[in-house]
Design an enzyme around this catalytic site. Structure first.
Site, mmCIF file in Angstrom:
data_model
loop_
_atom_site.group_PDB
_atom_site.id
_atom_site.type_symbol
_atom_site.label_atom_id
_atom_site.label_comp_id
_atom_site.label_asym_id
_atom_site.label_seq_id
_atom_site.Cartn_x
_atom_site.Cartn_y
_atom_site.Cartn_z
ATOM 1 N N SER A 52 -28.096 33.428 -29.886
ATOM 2 C CA SER A 52 -28.629 32.625 -28.809
ATOM 3 C C SER A 52 -29.617 32.652 -28.931
ATOM 4 O O SER A 52 -30.914 31.399 -28.176
ATOM 5 C CB SER A 52 -27.218 32.426 -27.794
ATOM 6 O OG SER A 52 -27.382 32.887 -27.526
ATOM 7 N N TYR A 53 -31.221 33.413 -28.251
ATOM 8 C CA TYR A 53 -32.317 33.699 -27.988
ATOM 9 C C TYR A 53 -33.294 33.448 -28.573
ATOM 10 O O TYR A 53 -32.614 33.687 -30.460
ATOM 11 C CB TYR A 53 -32.484 35.348 -27.353
ATOM 12 C CG TYR A 53 -31.764 35.595 -26.115
ATOM 13 C CD1 TYR A 53 -31.059 34.935 -25.224
ATOM 14 C CD2 TYR A 53 -31.604 36.641 -25.778
ATOM 15 C CE1 TYR A 53 -30.381 35.311 -24.317
ATOM 16 C CE2 TYR A 53 -31.202 37.726 -24.540
ATOM 17 C CZ TYR A 53 -30.159 36.375 -24.425
ATOM 18 O OH TYR A 53 -29.589 36.736 -22.802
#
Length: 313
Positions: A52-53
């Site tokens: 998700s980064y």
């Protein structure tokens, strides 16, 4: 970086884990490459990221950090020299921990990382809509397929953590070998207590995140001082608490005595705590990196550790 190799399951890792949350966000590709090069040159081998980064950054979709790390290892030919940890469950297109989602998300991460295996795979945030049996079985299948070497857990409730560990022991599946909690000098009850007791009882290695409290423990946040950082709001709030002010004073004293930067001292305290194997810290500029690299070789005295512990109580 001092040669202080630690163990997470059968993984040999450096005593300071380089956080990849800034890659593709506050550190662009070229700066990220420079930071990764310097970290590796110092002897560091442990890199933390997540699928998700940094999905929340304008123009991003998630996975940008993984892509940069994958591009770097491919360009440098260093994949076999580093231990890459990533996470599942929070990517905007792969939310949750259903078995199908875990399998699909793992394939996405492998592709972005340009690799055939993930060294350490965390469940990022628990998904209570999915039975722990389904989650642990899906992770076990990835391990058995050789796509994941070891599994770990980050944000999860105590009962679900215990249930996950019990299922693995009962069924003989892959078992969590590590835990990544929110833990630092101004946030101790997020790990110390029952959570750490579980880690000690099951032999889980701890890799704390927010080790520098969003930058507050670097010492640069002071009353009436403006700091140019995307995390300034989170960090500066600690100045409003008595604990934050006490910790800052103790950090000032120990930093002066030891001749070490505040960030090094704060992370060295963290590294000295029970179960902690490798604090996670990130650098968005090359100037922020040296204090992090100094952590594995820094041993605070018993008195210095005690003063920091007392100040942060």
């Amino acid at each position: 970086m001092a040669d202080t190799t630690k163990k997470i399951g059968d993984l040999d890792v450096s005593g300071l884990c380089l956080g990849g949350n800034v890659f593709g966000w506050t550190a662009d590709r070229d700066t990220s490459f420079q930071i990764l090069d310097a970290y590796a040159a110092s002897g560091g081998n442990f890199i933390d990221t997540a699928d998700s980064y940094m999905a929340s950054a304008p123009g991003n979709v998630g996975g940008e950090s993984e892509e940069i790390i994958g591009e770097w290892t491919a360009a440098r030919g260093t994949r076999d020299d580093v231990v890459i940890a990533t996470k599942v469950g929070r990517h905007p297109r792969r939310e949750g921990l259903s078995a199908a989602n875990i399998r699909a998300a793992a394939e996405d991460s492998l592709r972005r990382l340009r690799t055939d295996r993930i060294d350490l795979y965390y469940t990022h945030f628990d998904d209570e809509s999915v039975p722990v049996e389904e989650i642990m079985t899906a992770l076990d299948e990835l391990v058995r397929a050789g796509k994941v070497r070891q599994i770990a857990v980050s944000n999860i409730g105590l009962e679900r953590l215990e249930a996950s560990l019990a299922f693995s022991e009962r069924e003989g599946t892959a078992k969590y070998v590590g835990i990544q909690p929110h833990y630092n000098l101004v946030s101790r009850d997020t790990y110390e207590g029952p959570r750490r007791d579980i880690a000690e009882r099951h032999g889980l290695a701890c890799m704390p995140y927010y080790g520098l409290a969003s930058g507050f423990l670097t010492g640069k946040y002071r009353p009436d001082t403006e700091v140019d950082s995307a995390r300034a709001g989170k960090a500066a709030r600690h100045l409003e608490t008595e604990r934050g002010r006490k910790v800052l004073q103790a950090l000032d004293e120990v930093a002066q005595e030891s001749g070490k930067p505040h960030a090094t001292v704060a992370l060295a305290w963290l590294a000295a705590q029970p179960t902690v194997v490798a604090p996670i810290a990130s650098a968005r500029t090359m100037e922020q990196l040296p204090p992090l690299l100094d952590v594995p070789g820094t041993a605070l005295t018993g008195d210095q550790l005690s003063r920091l512990t007392e100040a942060s109580a």
